[in-house]
Scaffold this motif. Sequence first.
Motif, PDB file in Angstrom:
ATOM      1  N   PRO A 646      42.664 -33.827 -19.789  1.00  0.00           N
ATOM      2  CA  PRO A 646      43.731 -33.600 -20.722  1.00  0.00           C
ATOM      3  C   PRO A 646      43.797 -32.781 -20.943  1.00  0.00           C
ATOM      4  N   LEU A 647      45.279 -32.276 -20.866  1.00  0.00           N
ATOM      5  CA  LEU A 647      45.372 -31.486 -21.875  1.00  0.00           C
ATOM      6  C   LEU A 647      46.659 -31.840 -22.932  1.00  0.00           C
ATOM      7  N   PRO A 648      46.621 -30.690 -23.929  1.00  0.00           N
ATOM      8  CA  PRO A 648      47.438 -31.702 -25.120  1.00  0.00           C
ATOM      9  C   PRO A 648      48.965 -31.785 -25.298  1.00  0.00           C
ATOM     10  N   LEU A 649      49.263 -32.332 -25.895  1.00  0.00           N
ATOM     11  CA  LEU A 649      51.059 -32.301 -25.571  1.00  0.00           C
ATOM     12  C   LEU A 649      51.501 -33.215 -27.512  1.00  0.00           C
ATOM     13  N   ARG A 650      52.279 -32.533 -27.603  1.00  0.00           N
ATOM     14  CA  ARG A 650      53.055 -32.832 -29.032  1.00  0.00           C
ATOM     15  C   ARG A 650      54.234 -33.066 -29.690  1.00  0.00           C
ATOM     16  N   CYS A 651      54.777 -34.839 -29.869  1.00  0.00           N
ATOM     17  CA  CYS A 651      56.152 -34.953 -29.540  1.00  0.00           C
ATOM     18  C   CYS A 651      56.036 -35.630 -31.180  1.00  0.00           C
ATOM     19  N   LYS A 652      57.027 -34.611 -31.957  1.00  0.00           N
ATOM     20  CA  LYS A 652      56.692 -34.785 -33.612  1.00  0.00           C
ATOM     21  C   LYS A 652      58.527 -34.659 -33.824  1.00  0.00           C
ATOM     22  N   GLY A 653      58.639 -35.063 -34.499  1.00  0.00           N
ATOM     23  CA  GLY A 653      60.243 -34.900 -35.778  1.00  0.00           C
ATOM     24  C   GLY A 653      60.562 -35.677 -36.423  1.00  0.00           C
ATOM     25  N   GLN A 654      62.027 -36.049 -36.754  1.00  0.00           N
ATOM     26  CA  GLN A 654      62.276 -36.751 -37.699  1.00  0.00           C
ATOM     27  C   GLN A 654      63.598 -37.377 -36.608  1.00  0.00           C
ATOM     28  N   PHE A 655      63.891 -38.962 -36.645  1.00  0.00           N
ATOM     29  CA  PHE A 655      65.368 -39.604 -35.785  1.00  0.00           C
ATOM     30  C   PHE A 655      65.912 -38.812 -35.513  1.00  0.00           C
ATOM     31  N   ASP A 656      66.413 -38.214 -36.751  1.00  0.00           N
ATOM     32  CA  ASP A 656      67.671 -37.590 -35.709  1.00  0.00           C
ATOM     33  C   ASP A 656      68.028 -36.254 -35.842  1.00  0.00           C
ATOM     34  N   ASP A 657      66.268 -35.373 -35.244  1.00  0.00           N
ATOM     35  CA  ASP A 657      66.907 -34.226 -34.682  1.00  0.00           C
ATOM     36  C   ASP A 657      65.788 -34.448 -33.500  1.00  0.00           C
ATOM     37  N   ILE A 658      66.008 -35.051 -32.869  1.00  0.00           N
ATOM     38  CA  ILE A 658      64.982 -35.573 -31.520  1.00  0.00           C
ATOM     39  C   ILE A 658      66.245 -34.462 -30.828  1.00  0.00           C
ATOM     40  N   ASP A 659      65.126 -33.603 -29.681  1.00  0.00           N
ATOM     41  CA  ASP A 659      66.481 -32.652 -28.549  1.00  0.00           C
ATOM     42  C   ASP A 659      65.173 -32.587 -27.331  1.00  0.00           C
ATOM     43  N   ILE A 660      65.524 -31.402 -26.808  1.00  0.00           N
ATOM     44  CA  ILE A 660      64.741 -31.584 -25.449  1.00  0.00           C
ATOM     45  C   ILE A 660      62.919 -30.743 -25.813  1.00  0.00           C
ATOM     46  N   GLY A 661      63.678 -29.929 -26.906  1.00  0.00           N
ATOM     47  CA  GLY A 661      62.390 -29.183 -27.479  1.00  0.00           C
ATOM     48  C   GLY A 661      61.437 -30.358 -28.704  1.00  0.00           C
ATOM     49  N   THR A 662      61.634 -31.486 -28.408  1.00  0.00           N
ATOM     50  CA  THR A 662      60.606 -32.013 -29.894  1.00  0.00           C
ATOM     51  C   THR A 662      58.921 -31.896 -29.069  1.00  0.00           C
ATOM     52  N   CYS A 663      59.015 -31.825 -27.714  1.00  0.00           N
ATOM     53  CA  CYS A 663      57.591 -32.445 -27.057  1.00  0.00           C
ATOM     54  C   CYS A 663      57.673 -30.643 -26.983  1.00  0.00           C
ATOM     55  N   LYS A 664      55.942 -30.311 -27.381  1.00  0.00           N
ATOM     56  CA  LYS A 664      55.893 -28.844 -27.133  1.00  0.00           C
ATOM     57  C   LYS A 664      54.334 -29.058 -26.916  1.00  0.00           C
ATOM     58  N   PRO A 665      53.613 -27.517 -26.646  1.00  0.00           N
ATOM     59  CA  PRO A 665      52.647 -27.912 -26.079  1.00  0.00           C
ATOM     60  C   PRO A 665      51.527 -27.657 -27.519  1.00  0.00           C
ATOM     61  N   ASP A 666      50.773 -28.797 -28.054  1.00  0.00           N
ATOM     62  CA  ASP A 666      49.758 -29.069 -29.394  1.00  0.00           C
ATOM     63  C   ASP A 666      48.643 -27.889 -29.864  1.00  0.00           C
ATOM     64  N   SER A 667      49.264 -26.689 -30.800  1.00  0.00           N
ATOM     65  CA  SER A 667      48.682 -25.044 -30.454  1.00  0.00           C
ATOM     66  C   SER A 667      47.104 -25.554 -31.626  1.00  0.00           C
ATOM     67  N   ARG A 668      46.662 -26.679 -31.762  1.00  0.00           N
ATOM     68  CA  ARG A 668      45.632 -27.182 -32.535  1.00  0.00           C
ATOM     69  C   ARG A 668      44.409 -26.582 -31.627  1.00  0.00           C
ATOM     70  N   ARG A 669      44.827 -27.872 -30.790  1.00  0.00           N
ATOM     71  CA  ARG A 669      44.068 -28.129 -29.616  1.00  0.00           C
ATOM     72  C   ARG A 669      43.915 -27.782 -27.996  1.00  0.00           C
ATOM     73  N   LEU A 670      45.479 -26.722 -28.246  1.00  0.00           N
ATOM     74  CA  LEU A 670      45.512 -25.944 -27.023  1.00  0.00           C
ATOM     75  C   LEU A 670      44.790 -24.297 -27.406  1.00  0.00           C
ATOM     76  N   ASP A 671      44.152 -24.354 -28.374  1.00  0.00           N
ATOM     77  CA  ASP A 671      43.409 -23.002 -29.153  1.00  0.00           C
ATOM     78  C   ASP A 671      41.659 -23.240 -28.256  1.00  0.00           C
ATOM     79  N   ASP A 672      41.415 -24.422 -28.735  1.00  0.00           N
ATOM     80  CA  ASP A 672      39.837 -25.626 -28.752  1.00  0.00           C
ATOM     81  C   ASP A 672      40.043 -25.010 -26.870  1.00  0.00           C
ATOM     82  N   LEU A 673      41.084 -25.615 -26.285  1.00  0.00           N
ATOM     83  CA  LEU A 673      41.062 -25.116 -25.370  1.00  0.00           C
ATOM     84  C   LEU A 673      40.867 -24.144 -24.158  1.00  0.00           C
ATOM     85  N   LEU A 674      41.744 -23.026 -24.920  1.00  0.00           N
ATOM     86  CA  LEU A 674      41.403 -21.765 -24.210  1.00  0.00           C
ATOM     87  C   LEU A 674      39.543 -21.171 -24.936  1.00  0.00           C
TER      88      LEU A 674
END
Length: 707
Positions: A646-674
């Motif tokens: 499993p590679l980390p991805l995080r989807c976070k935001g407000q209901f009214d501000d959702i767009d295609i960039g809402t889901c991004k690589p999870d930097s916190r978990r990605l650093d551990d992976l690297l």
Amino acid sequence: MAWIKRTFIALLIIFLLLAGAVAWLLVGLDVNQYKPQFEKLAAKQGIALKLDGDISWQLWPQLGLQLSDVQLAPLQLPRETLVRAERIAVGVALKPLLQRRIEAREVVLVAPQIEFSVDSEGRSNWQRVSQALEAQRKLPPKLDIPKHTQQPAQQSIQFSLEKLRIQQGLVAYRDARTGREFKLADLRVTADNLIPGGETGQLSADAEVRGSSLQAPLKLQLESTLALDESLNGLRLQPLQLGFAADNGARATVHLRGYLRRDNSNQPWRVQMNLNASADPLRPWLALTETAFTPRDDTALQKLSIEASIEGSEQKLDLTPLQLRLDSTAFSGSAQVRNAELPGLDLSLRGGTFNLDNYLPSPPEENAGETQAPEASRAAKQIQPAPKAHTVQPAASARIGKGTRQATTEPLPLSALRGFTANISLALDQLHAAGLQLVSPELQLTVDNGLYRLQKLSASIYGGQLDTNGELNARAQSAEAQVHGGLTGVDLGKVQEALFPDRKVQLAGAASLNWDALTKGKTSRSLQQNLRASAVLSSRELSIAPFNLEKGLCQLFSYAENTPMPNRDWPAKTHLQDLRATITIKGQEVKVGDLLAGIENIALTGDGTVNLKRQNFDFALGLSLVGQNTSADGCTVKNPRLRNRPLPLRCKGQFDDIDIGTCKPDSRRLDDLLREELKYKAKKKYGEKVEEKVDELKEKLKNLFGR
């Protein structure tokens, strides 16, 4: 012309002789001696008659008696005065009077006052009166009349009422528990031929209804043709018409035709009536009764009509068949009203198409109270037109998305939910509710003194089926509720379009949802805060936009392998196969766990939370690649260590501000992976020496910091 003169003189002499005879009779007959007989006649009916004033003769417009300062009360409760009258005039027949007998033919009540009341403990004065009359019926008390006042038979009183008149009457009702008061003021009644077993009589009445919950007086008018049987054990209406009208345009009519009958005075009354009632227009009644409710559609609550055949007794009334019409929707069925220790109602109705959304209150204006002064806010609400039927869907979205703000701390009306029983069955061809369209909805509900059991709630909804049941217990100090049910095969796209047409998240595909929920509390806010629910969501094919989770995974691979992203168009949509997730609700927080799904050659796992109060969400997802390519035209992963993990991805935001960039690589978990990947490469290059160097570095750090 002499014969005319002689005839006139003869008639004058006859008239003078008759007048003299009547005058002699009246002078020689003291009617006050009949007071005991009046009281005895009333006592036979269980009524205590009190005559504080004298009885006098009346010569015009009709020969009769006048009784002043009259009071009527139950014989067992003589101080519980129900009726007071300034004056009662009793018309008498002339021929019996010449035989020194008084035969009453007409009664006129001037300014009578009738008072009904309920004390702070819920006891009504008419209940005490009915109990007293029942005791009187079982054991009639003796009326103590002095012997010297009793008259011989030839000087008796007989009562044969042909006419009844009431002038300037007043009927008052007061409830000490609620503070509500109602009055029938300026009551006028005219009744003719009220002779038991005689010809059909005529009854008419009018009055002005005033009350603490009425904005303006309500005019009442009654007209009826009726007949009494000889034993007073039957009343036939043919028909009775009752009308109500107010200056603001409120109108209503009630028509009754049928009879009331009993075999004898010890048997209950039997009823057989045809009822036809209507209120048209209906909306002015809301303003008249101070109902703080305005439906969002202008065409709602315009007309109500009821037609029913009523049959039964004092203990039970059957309304079969029963026809109801609310605006353009017709309902048919039956009802039964039970008068027992616990009053009861059975109701079964079936109707056509009904739009419940049109009858819901208009949605509150967003931020009206935050940006405007109270006066400006109220003015804005008054001039704001009510939304039409086609604006229901956005309103439903606002209601569901932000409905949590409407919870109040006012106690629930639990006492009003107790004290009766009911069996209710409702069915419709179609129902529009909360922006949804339900086909063949059916409701079955039973009530048992505060215990509400939802036996069945079912409907076809957007290609799927809704089935649920539940229970509400309002018998204790606080309410407890639980509900179980599910949706199977529902088109989520159509549901989302109906509820959230303006949301940026778009769903498509069929899904099933099963749920269990329970809550308890004394207020609607506590019910919301104490809500505990769990649900299981499953779907074979589901798409969600505007997220593209495959693109997010390829971005992770590009970052980890330092390779460029594929040069292609990434659609703003993700197709999920075999989706399954568990959902738990605690108050206003929703947690999603055990999330499993497939995306082409990608396995999706994860969990997350949704905060309804703050209107935001946060999901941590893990995307695992099976094979080398994410999809046929996706990205390729060369490093086998990045596959099947499993590679980390995080989807976070407000209901009214959702767009295609809402889901991004999870930097916190990605650093551990690297870091893990770099450690692997170093170990592969330097072998076991890496572990030795790491141990040496740890020892130096301990010495440096003294630990």
